[in-house]
Motif scaffolding. Structure first.
Motif, PDB file in Angstrom:
ATOM      1  N   GLY A  91      36.924  57.457  45.184  1.00 23.71           N
ATOM      2  CA  GLY A  91      36.214  57.083  43.966  1.00 23.71           C
ATOM      3  C   GLY A  91      36.673  55.740  43.443  1.00 23.71           C
ATOM      4  N   THR A  92      36.289  55.438  42.219  1.00 20.18           N
ATOM      5  CA  THR A  92      36.587  54.152  41.608  1.00 20.18           C
ATOM      6  C   THR A  92      37.044  54.342  40.171  1.00 20.18           C
ATOM      7  N   TYR A  93      38.110  53.658  39.809  1.00 24.57           N
ATOM      8  CA  TYR A  93      38.511  53.605  38.398  1.00 24.57           C
ATOM      9  C   TYR A  93      37.648  52.557  37.715  1.00 24.57           C
ATOM     10  N   GLN A  94      37.213  52.855  36.489  1.00 20.98           N
ATOM     11  CA  GLN A  94      36.336  51.902  35.827  1.00 20.98           C
ATOM     12  C   GLN A  94      36.434  51.991  34.311  1.00 20.98           C
ATOM     13  N   LEU A  95      35.936  50.937  33.668  1.00 22.62           N
ATOM     14  CA  LEU A  95      35.754  50.937  32.222  1.00 22.62           C
ATOM     15  C   LEU A  95      34.314  51.332  31.947  1.00 22.62           C
ATOM     16  N   THR A  96      34.132  52.364  31.138  1.00 25.22           N
ATOM     17  CA  THR A  96      32.800  52.873  30.809  1.00 25.22           C
ATOM     18  C   THR A  96      32.465  52.490  29.379  1.00 25.22           C
ATOM     19  N   SER A 122      44.513  43.316  40.399  1.00 26.14           N
ATOM     20  CA  SER A 122      45.605  43.459  41.363  1.00 26.14           C
ATOM     21  C   SER A 122      46.897  43.870  40.661  1.00 26.14           C
ATOM     22  N   ARG A 123      47.104  43.402  39.426  1.00 27.68           N
ATOM     23  CA  ARG A 123      48.294  43.767  38.665  1.00 27.68           C
ATOM     24  C   ARG A 123      48.244  45.237  38.251  1.00 27.68           C
ATOM     25  N   VAL A 124      47.063  45.696  37.864  1.00 28.59           N
ATOM     26  CA  VAL A 124      46.898  47.114  37.528  1.00 28.59           C
ATOM     27  C   VAL A 124      47.220  47.977  38.748  1.00 28.59           C
ATOM     28  N   ALA A 125      46.675  47.582  39.908  1.00 33.53           N
ATOM     29  CA  ALA A 125      46.893  48.350  41.129  1.00 33.53           C
ATOM     30  C   ALA A 125      48.361  48.364  41.540  1.00 33.53           C
ATOM     31  N   PRO A 135      42.544  46.845  44.348  1.00 32.69           N
ATOM     32  CA  PRO A 135      41.645  46.238  43.375  1.00 32.69           C
ATOM     33  C   PRO A 135      40.241  46.169  43.964  1.00 32.69           C
ATOM     34  N   SER A 136      39.239  46.447  43.152  1.00 31.55           N
ATOM     35  CA  SER A 136      37.876  46.526  43.658  1.00 31.55           C
ATOM     36  C   SER A 136      36.951  45.583  42.913  1.00 31.55           C
ATOM     37  N   CYS A 137      35.914  45.138  43.586  1.00 31.26           N
ATOM     38  CA  CYS A 137      34.877  44.350  42.917  1.00 31.26           C
ATOM     39  C   CYS A 137      33.504  44.907  43.288  1.00 31.26           C
ATOM     40  N   SER A 138      33.493  46.189  43.647  1.00 27.61           N
ATOM     41  CA  SER A 138      32.259  46.877  43.995  1.00 27.61           C
ATOM     42  C   SER A 138      32.298  48.266  43.384  1.00 27.61           C
ATOM     43  N   GLN A 139      31.144  48.791  42.994  1.00 31.55           N
ATOM     44  CA  GLN A 139      31.125  50.097  42.343  1.00 31.55           C
ATOM     45  C   GLN A 139      31.513  51.232  43.271  1.00 31.55           C
ATOM     46  N   THR A 140      31.011  51.194  44.483  1.00 32.72           N
ATOM     47  CA  THR A 140      31.148  52.375  45.322  1.00 32.72           C
ATOM     48  C   THR A 140      32.039  52.240  46.542  1.00 32.72           C
ATOM     49  N   VAL A 151      30.363  42.385  43.702  1.00 32.75           N
ATOM     50  CA  VAL A 151      29.361  41.989  42.715  1.00 32.75           C
ATOM     51  C   VAL A 151      29.972  41.196  41.565  1.00 32.75           C
ATOM     52  N   LEU A 152      31.261  40.856  41.658  1.00 30.96           N
ATOM     53  CA  LEU A 152      31.938  40.137  40.581  1.00 30.96           C
ATOM     54  C   LEU A 152      32.224  38.693  40.984  1.00 30.96           C
ATOM     55  N   PRO A 153      32.249  37.770  40.017  1.00 26.73           N
ATOM     56  CA  PRO A 153      32.593  36.376  40.319  1.00 26.73           C
ATOM     57  C   PRO A 153      34.015  36.275  40.870  1.00 26.73           C
ATOM     58  N   ASN A 154      34.236  35.297  41.737  1.00 24.69           N
ATOM     59  CA  ASN A 154      35.577  35.004  42.242  1.00 24.69           C
ATOM     60  C   ASN A 154      36.236  36.236  42.879  1.00 24.69           C
ATOM     61  N   GLN A 155      35.409  37.068  43.553  1.00 19.51           N
ATOM     62  CA  GLN A 155      35.907  38.264  44.242  1.00 19.51           C
ATOM     63  C   GLN A 155      36.668  39.202  43.300  1.00 19.51           C
ATOM     64  N   GLY A 156      36.306  39.168  42.032  1.00 19.80           N
ATOM     65  CA  GLY A 156      36.930  40.089  41.080  1.00 19.80           C
ATOM     66  C   GLY A 156      38.309  39.677  40.620  1.00 19.80           C
ATOM     67  N   LYS A 157      38.760  38.468  40.975  1.00 17.01           N
ATOM     68  CA  LYS A 157      40.085  38.015  40.568  1.00 17.01           C
ATOM     69  C   LYS A 157      40.064  37.557  39.111  1.00 17.01           C
ATOM     70  N   GLN A 158      41.217  37.651  38.459  1.00 16.94           N
ATOM     71  CA  GLN A 158      41.314  37.262  37.057  1.00 16.94           C
ATOM     72  C   GLN A 158      40.925  35.799  36.870  1.00 16.94           C
ATOM     73  N   ASP A 159      40.113  35.544  35.831  1.00 17.81           N
ATOM     74  CA  ASP A 159      39.672  34.183  35.540  1.00 17.81           C
ATOM     75  C   ASP A 159      39.623  34.028  34.022  1.00 17.81           C
ATOM     76  N   LEU A 160      40.751  33.596  33.433  1.00 15.19           N
ATOM     77  CA  LEU A 160      40.853  33.484  31.981  1.00 15.19           C
ATOM     78  C   LEU A 160      39.970  32.357  31.436  1.00 15.19           C
ATOM     79  N   VAL A 161      39.790  31.308  32.229  1.00 12.84           N
ATOM     80  CA  VAL A 161      38.923  30.198  31.806  1.00 12.84           C
ATOM     81  C   VAL A 161      37.489  30.707  31.651  1.00 12.84           C
ATOM     82  N   LEU A 162      37.028  31.472  32.623  1.00 13.21           N
ATOM     83  CA  LEU A 162      35.686  32.042  32.557  1.00 13.21           C
ATOM     84  C   LEU A 162      35.570  33.010  31.372  1.00 13.21           C
TER      85      LEU A 162
END
Length: 248
Positions: A91-96, A122-125, A135-140, A151-162
């Protein structure tokens, strides 16, 4: 059927022998009609919501098996008498997000995207789950699966500027605050704290409340939440999506 639990039906190797709905214990026995009788003749299940109490029950011999324990909580168990292992869930951990919560800043898509961009998955993981999840950048599907599509920008990596750019576009250049409920399961509260630290870097304040599963699920179904950190454990994409996009 209000009387179902007085004579529950089983198609599996075990069947309920005794259980009062709402109680913390359930006894199951072999199902004589199953095609292959189980080697275990009887199982007594006990609900122990607190992870520390579960660990003590295992150490003292009060119970034979527990699910689940925090990774850091098993390091000092006696390896000669107790065996433990990390088990990956499909499964996937997510914010709902509660999209019907009126007046919430989370109704603005830019604010939700800013939260996503500010989190270091990646830090959470690595810290909360000790590397037992990815760390995931896909729902399923996880990376490496042929059906994986990020489906996330920059392969889901943290981007504080964005994240800051999105906040400015949403009209919240200094950030905002919201309430996050997290289920009381091993490593979940730690995950929420790490995410809150990341969000604070761009001015987003996450007010975290830890709740037992049953309470959090009731809140989820009734809409009594703004955002929840939880997990969607389902073996197929259809079931995953049915969980995410069900009524409410």
């Amino acid at each position: 059927d209000a009387n179902y639990w007085s004579a529950p039906v089983s198609a599996g190797p075990m069947m309920i022998s005794s259980w009062t709905p709402g109680s913390d214990t359930m006894v199951q026995v072999q199902n004589p009609n199953y095609w292959a009788p189980a080697k275990v003749k009887q199982i007594t299940y006990a609900a122990i919501p607190d992870a520390a109490t579960r660990k003590l029950a295992l150490q003292s011999g009060q119970v034979d098996y527990v699910f689940d324990l925090a990774y850091q909580g098993v390091q000092d168990l006696d390896k000669n008498t107790i065996k433990w292992w990390a088990h990956a869930l499909p499964g996937t951990y997510q914010l709902t997000t509660n999209m019907a919560k009126t007046g919430s800043p989370l109704q603005n898509v830019k604010n939700r995207q800013a939260i996503s961009a500010a989190i270091d998955r990646s830090r959470v993981a690595k810290i909360a789950f000790f590397g037992t999840v990815l760390p995931s950048c896909s729902q399923t599907f996880i990376k490496g699966n042929p059906y994986h599509q990020c489906v996330l920008p920059n392969q889901g990596k943290q981007d504080l500027v964005l994240a800051k750019k999105l906040l400015a576009e949403a009209g919240n250049p200094s950030g905002f605050s919201f309430n996050m409920t997290v289920w009381a399961r091993p490593s979940w509260a730690e995950s929420a704290q790490i995410m809150a630290q990341d969000l604070a870097k761009v001015g987003i304040i996450a007010n975290i409340t830890v709740k037992q599963d049953t309470v959090a699920i009731a809140d989820l179904n009734s809409g009594n939440y703004e955002m929840q950190f939880s997990g969607n454990n389902a073996p197929t994409p259809y079931l995953q999506l049915a969980n995410w996009f069900g009524i409410g």
